[in-house]
Write an enzyme that holds these catalytic residues in place. Structure first.
Site, PDB file in Angstrom:
ATOM      1  CG  HIS A  68       1.979  -0.931   1.748  1.00  0.00           C
ATOM      2  ND1 HIS A  68       0.764  -0.778   1.115  1.00  0.00           N
ATOM      3  CD2 HIS A  68       1.740  -1.664   2.848  1.00  0.00           C
ATOM      4  CE1 HIS A  68      -0.173  -1.398   1.825  1.00  0.00           C
ATOM      5  NE2 HIS A  68       0.403  -1.948   2.873  1.00  0.00           N
ATOM      6  CB  CYS A  69       6.372  -4.844   0.906  1.00  0.00           C
ATOM      7  SG  CYS A  69       7.795  -4.302  -0.057  1.00  0.00           S
TER       8      CYS A  69
END
Length: 155
Positions: A68-69
């Site tokens: 995730h980011c």
């Protein structure tokens, strides 16, 4: 509250993806997501996901990773779900190879939303029955449907 089935799509739910390495898988994820985000380049998405992995593996245990980011230029949360044809080393906390990857991209400012979506993903993937269904799903559509069913039946 945003629900996972609203940010995931059958087109971004893929079974039997060739893995190879963590880097290759993240590159593939970036290409899949970039198809639905014309404003964002696959290379930029890949670099953001890879930078996040350098801070600490998103390998969650039980063969799961949740890359995730936060992304500048990402207007709303977006997700992808991949099941690899062969598990790969992902530096997971339990040392087990990973075959299920639930990816989350969120807008740069989306902190609470980001954490809530990560919590939803983690609690869903923490269940043996859900992991088993995801691993048995024969098609992209059925992989996506597992997530929809789990969400609709209340986590």
């Amino acid at each position: 509250m945003i629900r996972l089935e609203n940010i995931l799509s059958p087109e971004r739910s893929l079974v039997n993806v060739q893995g190879g390495s963590k880097k290759r898988v993240l590159e593939q994820i970036a290409k899949v997501i970039a198809q639905d985000l014309p404003d964002l380049d696959a290379q930029v998405i890949f670099e953001s996901l890879f930078a996040r992995e350098k801070l600490g593996s998103t390998g969650f245990g039980n063969g799961i990773a949740i890359p995730h980011c936060r992304m500048a230029g990402c207007k709303s949360p977006m997700s992808a779900l991949l099941r690899l044809d062969t598990p790969i080393d992902f530096d997971a906390i339990d040392g087990e190879p990973v075959d299920l990857l639930f990816v989350l991209l969120v807008p740069e400012a989306a902190t609470d939303e980001h954490l809530e979506l990560l919590r939803q993903i983690a609690s869903m993937l923490d269940r043996d029955d859900v992991r088993e269904k995801l691993r048995q799903a024969p098609t992209n559509q059925s992989l996506y449907q597992v997530v929809v069913d789990v969400q609709q039946n209340g986590q």
